[in-house]
Design an enzyme around this catalytic site. Sequence first.
Site, mmCIF file in Angstrom:
data_model
loop_
_atom_site.group_PDB
_atom_site.id
_atom_site.type_symbol
_atom_site.label_atom_id
_atom_site.label_comp_id
_atom_site.label_asym_id
_atom_site.label_seq_id
_atom_site.Cartn_x
_atom_site.Cartn_y
_atom_site.Cartn_z
ATOM 1 N N CYS A 171 16.758 42.856 -39.226
ATOM 2 C CA CYS A 171 17.432 44.037 -38.632
ATOM 3 C C CYS A 171 17.357 44.024 -37.042
ATOM 4 O O CYS A 171 16.122 43.792 -36.542
ATOM 5 C CB CYS A 171 16.607 45.219 -38.954
ATOM 6 N N GLU A 219 28.895 38.849 -37.906
ATOM 7 C CA GLU A 219 27.735 38.432 -38.428
ATOM 8 C C GLU A 219 27.691 38.992 -39.661
ATOM 9 O O GLU A 219 27.624 40.070 -39.960
ATOM 10 C CB GLU A 219 26.453 38.453 -37.470
#
Length: 351
Positions: free
Chosen positions: A342, A92
Site C-alpha cells: 500500500c 501499476e
Amino acid sequence: MTDLYRLLPEEMEKLVIDMGYPRYRADQILLPLYYKFPKSISDIKQLPKKMIEELIDAGYTIGSAKETHRVESDDGDTTKLLLSLTNDSSVETVLMQYGPSKIGGHPRSTICVSTQIGCAMGCVFCATGQMGFETNLKAEHIVSQVIHFAEILQQRGEHVTNLVFMGMGEPMANYDEMIRSVRILTHDRGFGLGQRHITISTIGIKSGIERLAEENLQIGLAISLHAPNNELRKNLVPTASPNSVEEIIESGRNYFKKTGRRVTFEYALMAGINDSPKIAKELARLLKGNGSHVNLIPINPTAGNFERPSENSVTTFEQILSDAGVNCTIRIEKGTEISAACGQLRIDMLE
Ligand code: SAH
Ligand code: SF4
C-alpha cells in the site's frame, strides 16, 4: 476509436443489432473477450469476416494492456506489473496470492487496480499522493488491468477471485469510469466476478459514498480514515476538509444500512503521529457500536519521513480497539520489498 472492453454487454448487443446482425453475435464477442482474451478483433474467429471488417472500419478496437516490467516478491506471492495502456500511460497493477494456510478457506488471487495516474488528494504518507495528479483512467483501462492478470492466471490454471480498488488514485474522484468498470467486471455476460468479491477503497469522499450506496450493488467499501479527529486528519490528508470525520462515519453507516455490506475503516499507523493509546481510545469511542471493522496497516516506508510503529504499539492499539468491542485486524502486508505494498505504488520502475 472505441475499445470493446469499454462496452457493457447491453451496449455490445445494441451495437451488433444496429449493425444489422442478430443478437447472438454479441455473445460471440463477449465470450472470447472475457475468457480467451483476443488481442485484436480479427482474432475472434466466430465472427463473419465481413462483420470483423465493419467493426474495424467503424473504429472499434481491442485495447490490451502491455506488460513493460514485472517484479515478484521473494515468496512469489506478490507480482507487480507496469502496464502500458492504450492511452499511452503506464500504470501499476498488483496481484496478491494468499494460500489457504495463511488465511484459512479457499486460496485467493486478488488484483489491486489503479483508477488514476497519480492522485490529487496529496496524502502525506502515500507515494501516489506525493507524485500529484496526472490523469483519470477510462473504464477500459481499469478492465484491461484485470484482463491482463486474468490471462496470466488462466495459463497457470488459476483465476481472479477478488478485486480491490486500492492501487494508484482515488476511485471516487473518477466515479463514472470506476463504476462502469465495476459493472462490466461483475456482469454475468461480462467478466462475471461476484460483486461481493470487490472492494472499493476511498479516502472518504462523502458524495461518492452516497452515490455508491444507491447503485444497488453488493460491493464492499473501505474508508481510509487514519485519524479519529479532524485536526489530526487534516495534517495527514490535506484535502480532507470538505468531508469531516463525523460525516465520513455517517456516510459509512448509511452505506451499511442501504447495502447490508459491512464497512472497513483503514487506518495507516505512523509512529508518533497517530498510534498512541490516547488516540486508540478516541478512535474506539468514535467507532463503537457501529458494526464496522478496522484494518490497521503499519505504514510502509515511502518518500515521506514516516516510520512504522513498533510491534508492541501496534498490538496495544489493536487491544484497545478490541477491548472496546471494535472489530479489528492488522493487515497482512504483502510485497513490501518490491514496493508493491500500500502507498508504494509509483512509476519508479521508469526512473
Ligand atoms: N485512494 C484510495 C485508494 C488507494 S490507497 C484510498 O486512499 O483509500 C489504498 C490504501 O493504501 C489506503 O487505505 C491508503 O490509505 C493506504 N496507504 C497509502 N499510503 C500508505 C503507506 N505508505 N503505508 C500503508 N498504507 C498506505
Ligand atoms: Fe490518493 Fe489514496 Fe494515496 Fe490519499 S492514500 S493520496 S487518496 S491514493
